[in-house]
Write a protein that holds these residues in place. Structure first.
Motif, PDB file in Angstrom:
ATOM      1  N   ASP A  69       0.817  -1.209   0.000  1.00 28.20           N
ATOM      2  CA  ASP A  69       0.000   0.000   0.000  1.00 28.20           C
ATOM      3  C   ASP A  69       0.851   1.259   0.000  1.00 28.20           C
ATOM      4  O   ASP A  69       0.533   2.250  -0.627  1.00 28.20           O
ATOM      5  CB  ASP A  69      -0.927   0.017   1.225  1.00 28.20           C
ATOM      6  CG  ASP A  69      -1.975  -1.070   1.139  1.00 28.20           C
ATOM      7  OD1 ASP A  69      -2.424  -1.359   0.009  1.00 28.20           O
ATOM      8  OD2 ASP A  69      -2.328  -1.638   2.181  1.00 28.20           O
ATOM      9  N   ARG A 158       1.046   3.758  10.566  1.00 34.44           N
ATOM     10  CA  ARG A 158       0.072   4.734  11.063  1.00 34.44           C
ATOM     11  C   ARG A 158       0.185   4.937  12.573  1.00 34.44           C
ATOM     12  O   ARG A 158      -0.784   5.250  13.252  1.00 34.44           O
ATOM     13  CB  ARG A 158      -1.353   4.326  10.666  1.00 34.44           C
ATOM     14  CG  ARG A 158      -1.506   4.185   9.155  1.00 34.44           C
ATOM     15  CD  ARG A 158      -2.912   3.844   8.732  1.00 34.44           C
ATOM     16  NE  ARG A 158      -2.943   3.552   7.303  1.00 34.44           N
ATOM     17  CZ  ARG A 158      -3.703   4.170   6.411  1.00 34.44           C
ATOM     18  NH1 ARG A 158      -4.496   5.141   6.794  1.00 34.44           N
ATOM     19  NH2 ARG A 158      -3.681   3.839   5.144  1.00 34.44           N
ATOM     20  N   ASN A 187      -7.803   8.566   7.600  1.00 38.78           N
ATOM     21  CA  ASN A 187      -7.705   9.139   6.257  1.00 38.78           C
ATOM     22  C   ASN A 187      -6.925   8.208   5.337  1.00 38.78           C
ATOM     23  O   ASN A 187      -6.109   7.401   5.775  1.00 38.78           O
ATOM     24  CB  ASN A 187      -6.993  10.497   6.296  1.00 38.78           C
ATOM     25  CG  ASN A 187      -7.861  11.592   6.883  1.00 38.78           C
ATOM     26  OD1 ASN A 187      -8.662  12.212   6.171  1.00 38.78           O
ATOM     27  ND2 ASN A 187      -7.713  11.837   8.182  1.00 38.78           N
ATOM     28  N   GLU A 188      -7.193   8.349   4.040  1.00 36.68           N
ATOM     29  CA  GLU A 188      -6.429   7.660   3.006  1.00 36.68           C
ATOM     30  C   GLU A 188      -5.779   8.732   2.132  1.00 36.68           C
ATOM     31  O   GLU A 188      -6.253   9.866   2.063  1.00 36.68           O
ATOM     32  CB  GLU A 188      -7.337   6.770   2.154  1.00 36.68           C
ATOM     33  CG  GLU A 188      -8.010   5.658   2.940  1.00 36.68           C
ATOM     34  CD  GLU A 188      -7.031   4.637   3.479  1.00 36.68           C
ATOM     35  OE1 GLU A 188      -5.944   4.477   2.878  1.00 36.68           O
ATOM     36  OE2 GLU A 188      -7.333   4.008   4.513  1.00 36.68           O
TER      37      GLU A 188
END
Length: 211
Positions: A69, A158, A187-188
């Motif tokens: 990711d 994160r 959030n992304e």
């Protein structure tokens, strides 16, 4: 003190050649598709390199496969436009501040601090989150450069994995860390978070110049 490059070779750019400043190098590669350039410590090595193929000196790095990711990517050229972030800490822990700048112009985009009893890793982490939040708010999908692998890993997780102990002096700093972690978890983002290649490009444009 870390030795700095004095000469830069531009094999592919608006004007190939050997220059003696990072600013002139950036001017010749800015916006040029497929630019090839690299820093050298002396003029003789730079001119010898210029006479040869850039592939002998520049090999694009493969992305890390640890996290699909948010990969750590080190590119063979600087992506523009982009944002560079950095932190400075006088002591460990010590007086901490961080900032973000436009990579090409070095114009300051944000600055925070000084904060008491902080660490450089915390400053780097907060700087990346600050840049991500700013881009999210303004609808920008700009790459963000950092020279801190620890901070980049914290962003992937994160969570700030700091060993720093909270006290009265850095209580507000810990509040900022919690806010940053909450932002990351809620959030992304599409922004690439890239490793600044100091060996190839010289000092991070957001560096405070206190080494």
């Amino acid at each position: 003190m870390k030795k700095k490059y004095k000469y830069y070779v531009i094999w592919r750019g608006t004007q190939p050649g050997v220059v003696d400043s990072w600013e002139e190098c950036l001017e010749r590669v800015k916006g040029f598709q497929g630019a090839f350039y690299k820093g050298f410590y002396d003029e003789e090595s730079a001119r010898e390199a210029f006479a040869q193929s850039p592939e002998k000196y520049i090999k694009p790095s493969e992305p890390s496969r640890e996290d699909e990711d948010h990969k750590e990517i080190v590119s063979s050229e600087i992506i523009l436009p982009s944002i560079c972030v950095d932190a400075a800490c006088s002591g460990n822990p010590g007086l901490l501040e961080y900032q973000g700048v436009d990579t090409a112009s070095r114009r300051q985009l944000f600055h925070q601090g000084p904060f008491k009893d902080g660490t450089n890793n915390i400053g780097e982490f907060l700087a990346i989150v600050h840049a991500l939040a700013m881009c999210k708010k303004k609808g920008l999908n700009l790459p963000i450069y950092s020279d801190s692998r620890n901070a980049m890993q914290w962003i992937k997780n994160r969570k700030a994995k700091t060993k720093l102990t909270e006290n009265e002096n850095n209580k507000y700093l810990f509040e900022l860390i919690i806010r940053a972690e909450n932002w990351l978890q809620n959030n992304e983002w599409d922004n690439q978070i890239l490793k600044w290649d100091t060996e190839q490009w010289g000092e991070n444009p957001a560096d405070f110049g206190r080494k």
